[in-house]
Design a protein around this motif. Structure first.
Motif, PDB file in Angstrom:
ATOM      1  N   ALA A 142      15.308 -29.121 -19.719  1.00 49.63           N
ATOM      2  CA  ALA A 142      14.410 -28.203 -20.435  1.00 49.63           C
ATOM      3  C   ALA A 142      13.717 -29.428 -21.335  1.00 49.63           C
ATOM      4  O   ALA A 142      13.921 -30.372 -21.654  1.00 49.63           O
ATOM      5  CB  ALA A 142      15.064 -27.458 -21.375  1.00 49.63           C
ATOM      6  N   VAL A 143      12.439 -29.183 -21.661  1.00 44.42           N
ATOM      7  CA  VAL A 143      11.425 -29.791 -22.377  1.00 44.42           C
ATOM      8  C   VAL A 143      11.332 -29.043 -23.758  1.00 44.42           C
ATOM      9  O   VAL A 143      11.331 -27.637 -23.789  1.00 44.42           O
ATOM     10  CB  VAL A 143      10.147 -29.944 -21.890  1.00 44.42           C
ATOM     11  N   ALA A 144      11.065 -29.648 -24.990  1.00 44.16           N
ATOM     12  CA  ALA A 144      11.049 -29.094 -26.350  1.00 44.16           C
ATOM     13  C   ALA A 144       9.837 -29.711 -26.727  1.00 44.16           C
ATOM     14  O   ALA A 144       9.173 -30.742 -26.491  1.00 44.16           O
ATOM     15  CB  ALA A 144      12.145 -29.675 -27.107  1.00 44.16           C
ATOM     16  N   ASP A 145       9.092 -28.527 -27.376  1.00 41.35           N
ATOM     17  CA  ASP A 145       7.796 -28.799 -28.206  1.00 41.35           C
ATOM     18  C   ASP A 145       6.815 -29.077 -27.586  1.00 41.35           C
ATOM     19  O   ASP A 145       5.651 -29.192 -28.050  1.00 41.35           O
ATOM     20  CB  ASP A 145       7.855 -30.048 -29.075  1.00 41.35           C
ATOM     21  N   PHE A 146       6.498 -28.518 -26.290  1.00 39.00           N
ATOM     22  CA  PHE A 146       5.242 -28.435 -25.800  1.00 39.00           C
ATOM     23  C   PHE A 146       5.248 -27.574 -24.391  1.00 39.00           C
ATOM     24  O   PHE A 146       6.558 -27.328 -23.957  1.00 39.00           O
ATOM     25  CB  PHE A 146       4.665 -29.802 -25.202  1.00 39.00           C
TER      26      PHE A 146
END
Length: 349
Positions: A142-146
């Motif tokens: 997962a990716v955070a902040d975008f």
């Protein structure tokens, strides 16, 4: 509650075949896979338990986090905001008995290829170029902040709304003379973006920081102010020169907006050193909330970016598996004693 063995029986396949449908779908013929998936839907089976899957498959029982900037391990761990994010990830790891591994930016692509982990949390938009190794290893991430698009799981905070609320709070207090501290996400000295010069969004930092700048822009525009007329310092959160540079560049400012909670605290300290009262002469608002913000003198008004919650959600996405998820958390403005009305001579009717 339905179990994997129940799905296997309903679909008329072995347990190992049913397991492959969820864990290694490329190994199962499409028609057979569809039959198992249909049985799972009818039984309400959402997939294998993450903890059980990790232990049963003999994997590494660990998740890797890649920091949001070009930081090594030391810089990552001394950032109290990133510590909150790791705390949220760690809470989920404790719940399911997994470990947490920090893979700094310096490890880059090599770290993704070799890390002994079962999934990744990416913290920088540049990490999208490094996702292919994770895909090749068939690891969840997962990716955070975008926002990486509809096919990749993500969790982020509505930072634009949070920074709009911060700037709106100050304009409603009558402030019209501002200074801004933005983020520098790569190593280097603080950078000055003087008033009166047009600047692109890269003057803020990564995409999340750029959304913060857009939030400030929206609120200031409503008050008839042009963001390009506001002096801005772009700096690392612990750069001790940033607060000094900003107050030198904007001596008439009555309000400071900082994208970093640490820099917000630093501005308060520098104002005190110069004999300026906070909030009598100068109001300060930060972004993200850490214990030091409440302990500063005066306590710092800031935006709670839900950092720990963001870490929890990111870890739940990785360990939970399933189709891509996209979670947007809502920030909250925490009003403390570092903000007050603009000095009477500058109040706006």
């Amino acid at each position: 509650m339905a179990r994997l063995i129940d799905v296997a029986k309903a679909a008329g396949v072995s347990r190992s075949t049913a397991s492959n449908v969820f864990n290694n779908p490329e190994m199962v013929r499409p028609k057979l896979r569809q039959r198992v998936e249909k049985a799972a839907r009818e039984l309400g089976y959402d997939g294998p338990d993450p903890k059980g899957r990790l232990l049963r498959d003999g994997k590494f029982n660990a998740i890797a986090v890649m920091p949001p900037s070009q930081w090594g391990v030391v810089d990552s761990l001394r950032n109290p905001v990133f510590d909150l994010f790791l705390l949220g990830v760690g809470e989920v790891c404790d719940e399911i008995g997994a470990n947490l591994v920090l893979v700094p930016d310096k490890a880059g692509n090599h770290g993704i290829k070799t890390a002994l982990v079962d999934g990744f949390i990416f913290g920088r938009v540049e990490h999208l170029a490094e996702i292919e190794p994770a895909l090749l290893r068939r690891l969840p991430f997962a990716v955070a902040d975008f926002d990486p698009g509809p096919n990749i799981s993500s969790v982020r905070t509505d930072v634009r709304a949070g920074c709009y609320a911060a700037a709106k709070h100050l304009t409603e207090l009558g402030h019209r003379r501002f200074g801004i501290v933005s983020f520098l996400r790569s190593p280097g000295p603080a950078r000055l973006h003087p008033a009166g010069q047009s600047r692109d969004l890269h003057a803020a930092g990564n995409p999340s920081d750029q959304e913060k700048l857009q939030g400030y822009t929206d609120a200031l525009a409503e008050a008839g102010l042009d963001i390009d007329d506001v002096p801005m310092i772009q700096a690392d959160p612990w750069d001790l020169d940033a607060a000094r540079m900003l107050l030198d560049e904007a001596p008439e400012a009555t309000a400071i907006l900082s994208m970093s909670v640490m820099q917000g605290i630093a501005v308060i300290d520098e104002a005190r050193r110069r004999g300026r009262s906070v909030p009598g002469d100068l109001s300060v608002v930060g972004y993200n909330d850490i214990p030091d913000a409440e302990r500063s003198d005066p306590p710092l008004t800031t935006v709670d970016g839900m950092v720990a919650q963001k870490g929890r959600v990111a870890a739940q996405i990785v360990f939970g598996g399933g189709p891509p998820r996209h979670e947007i958390l809502q920030p909250q403005l925490i009003m403390r004693a570092s903000t007050g009305p603009a000095p009477s001579s500058l109040e706006v009717d």
